[in-house]
Design a protein around this motif. Structure first.
Motif, PDB file in Angstrom:
ATOM      1  N   LYS B   3      72.204  27.635  52.108  1.00  0.00           N
ATOM      2  CA  LYS B   3      73.604  28.029  52.175  1.00  0.00           C
ATOM      3  C   LYS B   3      73.803  29.386  52.837  1.00  0.00           C
ATOM      4  N   ASN B  60      82.882  25.351  67.602  1.00  0.00           N
ATOM      5  CA  ASN B  60      83.903  25.009  66.604  1.00  0.00           C
ATOM      6  C   ASN B  60      84.667  23.738  66.977  1.00  0.00           C
ATOM      7  N   PHE B  61      84.105  22.983  67.919  1.00  0.00           N
ATOM      8  CA  PHE B  61      84.768  21.724  68.281  1.00  0.00           C
ATOM      9  C   PHE B  61      83.728  20.714  68.739  1.00  0.00           C
ATOM     10  N   LEU B  81      81.315  20.987  60.281  1.00  0.00           N
ATOM     11  CA  LEU B  81      82.424  21.670  60.976  1.00  0.00           C
ATOM     12  C   LEU B  81      83.657  21.878  60.086  1.00  0.00           C
ATOM     13  N   PRO B  82      84.090  20.861  59.317  1.00  0.00           N
ATOM     14  CA  PRO B  82      85.264  21.106  58.465  1.00  0.00           C
ATOM     15  C   PRO B  82      85.047  22.251  57.472  1.00  0.00           C
ATOM     16  N   GLY B  85      86.148  25.328  59.158  1.00  0.00           N
ATOM     17  CA  GLY B  85      87.451  25.300  59.815  1.00  0.00           C
ATOM     18  C   GLY B  85      87.382  24.796  61.242  1.00  0.00           C
ATOM     19  N   GLY B  86      86.219  24.284  61.653  1.00  0.00           N
ATOM     20  CA  GLY B  86      86.097  23.730  63.000  1.00  0.00           C
ATOM     21  C   GLY B  86      86.603  22.302  63.048  1.00  0.00           C
ATOM     22  N   THR B  87      86.580  21.729  64.233  1.00  0.00           N
ATOM     23  CA  THR B  87      87.114  20.382  64.401  1.00  0.00           C
ATOM     24  C   THR B  87      86.014  19.402  64.750  1.00  0.00           C
ATOM     25  N   PHE B  88      85.985  18.299  64.009  1.00  0.00           N
ATOM     26  CA  PHE B  88      85.149  17.165  64.381  1.00  0.00           C
ATOM     27  C   PHE B  88      86.074  15.985  64.607  1.00  0.00           C
ATOM     28  N   ILE B  89      85.900  15.296  65.725  1.00  0.00           N
ATOM     29  CA  ILE B  89      86.666  14.069  65.917  1.00  0.00           C
ATOM     30  C   ILE B  89      85.778  13.021  66.574  1.00  0.00           C
ATOM     31  N   GLN B  90      85.796  11.834  65.977  1.00  0.00           N
ATOM     32  CA  GLN B  90      85.062  10.721  66.597  1.00  0.00           C
ATOM     33  C   GLN B  90      86.020  10.006  67.532  1.00  0.00           C
ATOM     34  N   ALA B 109      88.345  26.620  72.563  1.00  0.00           N
ATOM     35  CA  ALA B 109      87.251  26.253  71.667  1.00  0.00           C
ATOM     36  C   ALA B 109      85.896  26.400  72.343  1.00  0.00           C
TER      37      ALA B 109
END
Lengths: 280, 415
Positions: B3, B60-61, B81-82, B85-90, B109
């Motif tokens: 951590k 972060n993306f 990423l979440p 505060g970053g973004t993950f998108i499939q 980003a």
């Protein structure tokens, strides 16, 4: 409708840069651009917060002329680029300007998935029923039996109903009008921009130089008149007998529903994950 | 993953106004203890190393699409990423993935995607977009045996040339190639740094074997890790040029939504970013893309020279094949054979200078690679006044690795 100063369009154009524009005489794109600008101007959105994204095609040349953050990308991919922008900076208003070929042929996959996610994009699709920039090839919205350079004997394919496609994919705001109805375009643009979710606005337009010539539609003025005469407002549809509805363009807001928006859902997820971290 | 490392990531460096390269802030004594504690040896996969390297470099993306053997990268980033505060998108496919990361990058980003051969093929147009528009982003390609669907879980080095020439049109490329799990971590950070510094799409090529191999790794100290972020403009919007030719072609980059309201197009463009058909402006843009790389070649090229000082025979190999080659060198040396290894960490731009020196210094060069001869073409290009016969290829394309013995056998043939 909000009071919009008369010369507002000039104010929003990059007039010192890339004019004259590339569009043919009689093209609807300029009319639509004017209406988009008036629609934006009627809202309280700073132009720094607007990103206009496009792909490839006649309508996709629009961003270069207008003083927003602008992005002119690859054929069919505008919505995918817009997804990246919106997800990284959800406070930005992202407008996608696209055409029938760009958005429903090569880019169809991105359209349906952005609609399914209910990502807050405003997709303005200018449907001229043909690939204009490459010289008149058949598109997914070229009417059955109409002529195109790649359909010299008449188009044997059925055409897409773009709004039905968007509705089927789950778009929460779907509307249609024509380039003749400029006030309606303006109103629908501002409606779409304020809708918190995916909106698709189909604007049926005229391509007199290519589609019109190949299909003997008369000149630009005649095609304008056709858009007026061949379209009916949604409110009138039920009052008309079926024979009068046949082949007409139905104008109006076909769906407007508030559903959870994607960037908000993602923000919720981030908050939920953060709460999990604190508990642990 | 421990951590404490995640905590230190939260204190990511802030970009100074004018300087692109920023040292990570030195933490206080307590944080230091925490960091010491967390930087113990960990058992880690190459794909995991890429994911954590990306996070430590400030990614972060992430937008991606599942594909073997790269999927773990997406899975880890979907989880991590979440948290930051970053973004993950499939996305719906790999084309959408590369476009989404380019869009996100233009919005500011640090963006990355990961894929394998079939997806890498689909991404080529988007990679070209990132190059011509000078949009920073990173594509990780965990190579698998091809062509086409090929053998999804078998190693191959078949994409060496595709990584260089895959996108249409003539444009330079920056491609990095690690040989271990630890180096996968380091080169992912470097790939993101270089993409930000040179405003381009940087490709990280991994071998399937490295992506899926677990090794005990001592990750480098985060405090000594240099993280580079793009230079932001410090001029008012009306002075801003999206493609400024000053500053050695490393010009500042504004982001959407910051008041600059610039135009980006994948058409050939002028310094402001507007499309142009003028020959002089088109030539200038193309020259700019090339010079950005050639003027900075010393910063870009990284090479490892292993036992080359007195070598009579040299091996030129990258990635997992270089690992086998290193073992071959050890065995050969124990038998009294003067064998060395030259290993590029940056494969594009090609390390011409180092290869020329190698060709002068040794009697023969062996080029083992998991394809039908891609690196060897580049080596032969540089032989010019030496006989090409001294450059010997060794290839394998059956989905298996080249072993140290395969290489050693070739060495003995050549002797």
């Amino acid at each position: 409708m909000a009071n919009i100063p008369q010369k507002v369009v000039h104010d929003y154009l990059r007039h010192d840069k890339k004019f004259p524009h590339v569009w043919c005489a009689g093209c609807s794109n300029g009319i639509v651009l004017g209406s988009i600008i008036r629609g934006v101007a009627s809202l309280d959105i700073h132009r720094d917060d607007i990103v206009m994204v496009s792909g490839i095609g006649c309508s996709s040349r629009m961003p270069v002329y207008v003083d927003f953050n602008t992005l002119h990308t690859l054929h069919g991919r505008a919505i995918a680029f817009a997804t990246g922008i919106k997800m990284h900076k959800p406070h930005l208003k992202v407008i996608v300007v696209t055409g029938d070929g760009d958005c429903t042929a090569i880019g169809g996959n991105h359209l349906i998935h952005a609609a399914r996610r209910n990502l807050d994009l405003t997709v303005i699709l200018i449907n001229n029923n043909i690939y204009g920039m490459t010289g008149g090839q058949a598109s997914p919205t070229t009417p059955h039996e109409a002529f195109a350079t790649t359909a010299p004997y008449g188009n044997i394919e059925p055409d897409f109903d773009i709004c039905q496609l968007a509705l089927g994919a789950g778009a929460t705001h779907v509307a249609r009008t024509t380039a003749f109805h400029t006030q309606e375009v303006q109103k629908m643009v501002s409606d779409a921009l304020t809708h918190p979710g995916f909106s698709l606005l189909e604007i049926v337009s005229a391509c007199p130089v290519i589609f019109g010539r190949l299909n003997k539609k008369g000149g630009p003025a005649q095609m304008m008149k056709d858009m007026r005469d061949n379209s009916i407002p949604l409110s009138a549809v039920d009052k008309l007998p079926p024979e009068k509805r046949e082949g007409k363009i139905i104008r109006g807001t076909l769906r407007k529903e508030i559903m959870p928006e994607y960037t908000e859902r993602y923000a919720d997820l981030v908050a939920r994950v953060a709460a999990m971290g604190e508990e642990a | 993953m421990p951590k404490a490392k995640l905590e230190s990531q939260k204190k990511a460096p802030k970009t100074k106004a004018k300087v692109a390269e920023v040292e990570v802030k030195v933490p206080g004594p307590l944080e230091e203890l925490e960091q010491k504690h967390e930087r113990k040896n960990v058992l880690m996969q190459g794909n995991e190393a890429v994911a954590y390297g990306a996070l430590d470099a400030g990614c972060n993306f992430f937008a991606g699409y599942p594909i073997t053997p790269s999927t773990e990268i997406a899975e880890i980033l979907a989880r991590e990423l979440p948290k930051r505060g970053g973004t993950f998108i499939q996305m719906e496919d790999e084309i959408a993935s590369i476009c989404a990361i380019a869009g996100a990058s233009l919005a500011g980003a640090k963006a990355l995607t990961a894929t394998s051969g079939p997806g890498f093929s689909l991404m080529q147009e988007g990679i070209g977009f990132a190059k011509i528009t000078e949009t920073p982003c990173v594509v990780v390609n965990v190579q698998r045996a091809g062509p086409s669907t090929g053998m999804p879980t078998s190693p191959s080095q078949g994409d060496i040339m595709q990584a260089r020439w895959g996108s249409h049109g003539d444009s330079p490329a920056i491609v990095l190639y690690p040989d271990s799990v630890k180096e996968s971590y380091e080169l992912t950070i470097r790939a993101i740094n270089l993409s930000e510094k040179y405003r381009t799409c940087v490709v990280l090529l991994l071998d399937e074997v490295i992506g899926h191999m677990r090794e005990s790794v001592l990750l480098p100290d985060l405090r000594k890790t240099r993280v580079i972020s793009r230079i932001k403009p410090n001029v008012p919007p009306h002075w801003y040029k999206h493609y400024d030719k000053d500053q050695k072609y490393l010009s500042p980059l504004a982001s959407y939504g910051e008041g600059y309201r610039f135009h980006v197009t994948s058409l050939t463009h002028d310094a402001l970013g507007f499309p142009t058909n003028k020959a002089a402006e088109a030539a200038e843009m193309m020259a700019r893309l090339r010079r950005k790389i050639t003027y900075n070649i010393r910063d870009l090229v990284q090479i490892e020279s292993h036992q080359m000082e007195d070598a009579k025979i040299a091996i030129f190999a990258a990635g997992i094949t270089a690992r086998s080659a290193k073992a071959a060198v050890a065995i050969a040396r124990s038998e009294g054979i003067k064998l060395g290894l030259l290993r590029p960490l940056t494969i594009w731009p090609f390390p011409d200078e180092a290869v020329r020196k190698m060709l002068q210094d040794v009697e023969a060069v062996i080029v083992p690679e998991l394809n039908q001869g891609q690196f060897i073409r580049e080596i032969k290009r540089l032989t010019r006044d030496k006989s090409e016969g001294n450059v010997v290829g060794l290839t394998k394309v059956n989905g298996q690795m080249l072993t140290p013995n395969d290489i050693l056998r070739k060495v003995k043939e050549v002797m």
